[in-house]
Design an enzyme around this catalytic site. Sequence first.
Site, PDB file in Angstrom:
ATOM      1  N   GLY A 160      16.249 -72.656  11.724  1.00 16.76           N
ATOM      2  CA  GLY A 160      16.045 -74.076  12.481  1.00 16.76           C
ATOM      3  C   GLY A 160      15.813 -75.196  11.560  1.00 16.76           C
ATOM      4  N   SER A 161      15.239 -76.028  12.146  1.00 19.69           N
ATOM      5  CA  SER A 161      14.913 -77.621  11.631  1.00 19.69           C
ATOM      6  C   SER A 161      13.708 -77.378  10.845  1.00 19.69           C
ATOM      7  CB  SER A 161      14.820 -78.492  12.327  1.00 19.69           C
ATOM      8  OG  SER A 161      13.926 -78.409  13.477  1.00 19.69           O
ATOM      9  N   PRO A 162      13.544 -78.091   9.746  1.00 19.95           N
ATOM     10  CA  PRO A 162      12.456 -78.163   9.010  1.00 19.95           C
ATOM     11  C   PRO A 162      11.078 -78.606   9.735  1.00 19.95           C
ATOM     12  CG  PRO A 162      14.210 -79.204   7.705  1.00 19.95           C
ATOM     13  CD  PRO A 162      14.549 -78.961   9.058  1.00 19.95           C
TER      14      PRO A 162
ATOM     15  N   VAL B   5      10.587 -77.988  12.992  1.00 22.38           N
ATOM     16  CA  VAL B   5       9.897 -76.775  13.573  1.00 22.38           C
ATOM     17  C   VAL B   5       9.536 -75.716  12.586  1.00 22.38           C
ATOM     18  CG1 VAL B   5      10.519 -74.955  15.474  1.00 22.38           C
ATOM     19  CG2 VAL B   5      11.414 -77.449  15.819  1.00 22.38           C
ATOM     20  N   GLY B   6      10.233 -75.376  11.694  1.00 19.10           N
ATOM     21  CA  GLY B   6       9.745 -74.606  10.474  1.00 19.10           C
ATOM     22  C   GLY B   6       8.353 -74.645   9.969  1.00 19.10           C
TER      23      GLY B   6
ATOM     24  N   GLU C  48      14.772 -70.392   7.333  1.00 24.59           N
ATOM     25  CA  GLU C  48      16.165 -70.966   6.828  1.00 24.59           C
ATOM     26  C   GLU C  48      16.235 -72.151   7.506  1.00 24.59           C
ATOM     27  OE1 GLU C  48      18.553 -69.406   4.904  1.00 24.59           O
ATOM     28  OE2 GLU C  48      17.494 -67.494   4.873  1.00 24.59           O
TER      29      GLU C  48
ATOM     30  N   CYS D 152      24.280 -75.968   9.053  1.00 24.38           N
ATOM     31  CA  CYS D 152      23.375 -76.348   8.245  1.00 24.38           C
ATOM     32  C   CYS D 152      23.799 -76.735   6.670  1.00 24.38           C
ATOM     33  CB  CYS D 152      22.471 -75.320   8.092  1.00 24.38           C
ATOM     34  SG  CYS D 152      23.057 -73.708   7.403  1.00 24.38           S
TER      35      CYS D 152
END
Length: 472
Positions: free
Chosen positions: A192-194, A196-197, A214, A248
């Site tokens: 997912g997105s940085p 939310v990461g 990822e 991505c």
Amino acid sequence: MENTAHTIDRIFSLQQTQAIKQRRSPVAARVKLLTALLNWIKDHQEDIRKAIHADFKKPYTEIDISEIFVVTSEINHTLKHLSSWMKPKKVPTPLTMLGSKSYVQLEPKGVCLIIAPWNYPFNLALGPLVSALAAGNTAIIKPSEMTPHTSALIRRLCAEVFDENVVAVIEGEVEVAQRLLQKPFDHIFFTGSPMVGKLIMKAAAEHLTSVTLELGGKSPAVIDQRVDLKDAASKLVWGKFVNCGQTCIAPDYLLVQTSVKKQLVEAIKTSLEDMYNPSAKGVQASPDYARIVNTKHLQRLSQLLQDAVSKGAVVEYGGTIDVSENYFEPTLISHVTQDMAIMQEEIFGPLLPLMEYQEIDEAIDYINANPKPLALYTFSNSDSFNRNVIASTSSGGAVANDCVLHFLQTELPFGGVNNSGIGKAHGYYGFLAFSNEKAVMEQRIGLTASKPLYPPYGAMAKKVVASLLKWF
Ligand code: NAD
């Protein structure tokens, strides 16, 4: 939510018990699970196509390549190599350890959580599952709430193929993911997105759970003046606009040497027409062009375009939006500058900004001044140009004279670096991500090589230490 919370507690506890039983699961048991998954996919291709198409009109051929084939090739590759991956790896014995034997034993981590995004909703939920099962784990999958048809299909697939103590799917919004994250998983694989990461990593830290993240970011494509422009343009157009730019590893922006800028713009326009408007009825009529996943993302992209144009960007191709069906035309913009919002966040849509450079060091400095990308692409007839760009920058992956394709190379690790991700996926690297590399040493009974080092420390211990320091 009360019901879901109860389900999460129940399944997690079932999987914890099962994970211990599975710790010594032989190759045959893992092969059986993977084969059952492969067979279900082969038997239900039409269901898979229909579900993903219902979510964002993804063309069937794109589904076949980037959702179905990617997963089946991952399974086939894993089935071919699994028994050799699982074998304990002997390591050499240094002189100081004479008489002992050592090896690395890969053991399953245990109960794993897979959180998937919406953009390749089947591939990015099932791909990590292949690695998790190959490594002997149990898994709970949380698919994306933004692609409800595909999520329901994944739930059905798992219910038909696996017992819930081995693989279970929990659907839901962010609150469900947050609830899952409260559990002491043995590994979390998040795509997912940085932004939310970072939240995932914080939640994982509570239990010191290992993570594979990822993530995304802005992947540049650098174009040298010594290049086959037609070839580069067609590869860039395919890599950028497949899945409607919601990839991505799509080239996020172009860095083009000024001397070939005009020609590249023309070549990209020609490629766009060839691929998405062959019958001259407009791209919107093309069955080979997907849609934006929802109105929220369509509006976000539209604002990025407006902001760029208001600051001086020129629309070279596209720019049309049809809100009624989340349609966003493939759009190429030039005269782009760093202060535009489009250069500050991941675009994740069919908007391709182009910036220029005179000397390659300007492009390299620009890339190095920004967060490390997930992928980097470089196009030149000169191998030394490509290698110089790749070696002078840091990115999760890099491709010379093509884009996106490295995702399909099962022998390569796939993943990011820092802002674009932590840890690697695919093939052996995915198997490793879900395994604990246990260090095992076997000493011989009665052989106590370290005895002189036991206390009380006398002259003998000092002699031994002195020779260790001198010779080893
Ligand atoms: P996202 O981060 O918004 O959501 C991904 C998943 O996380 C979803 O299942 C969602 O329900 C869950 N989630 C969202 N907010 C959460 C929270 N606060 N706590 C816990 N879970 C939460 O990402 P997305 O919009 O679905 O996907 C787009 C992003 O994913 C892009 O940045 C893209 O680059 C990246 N991506 C990376 C890869 C890769 O392989 N590196 C692949 C595809 C997409």
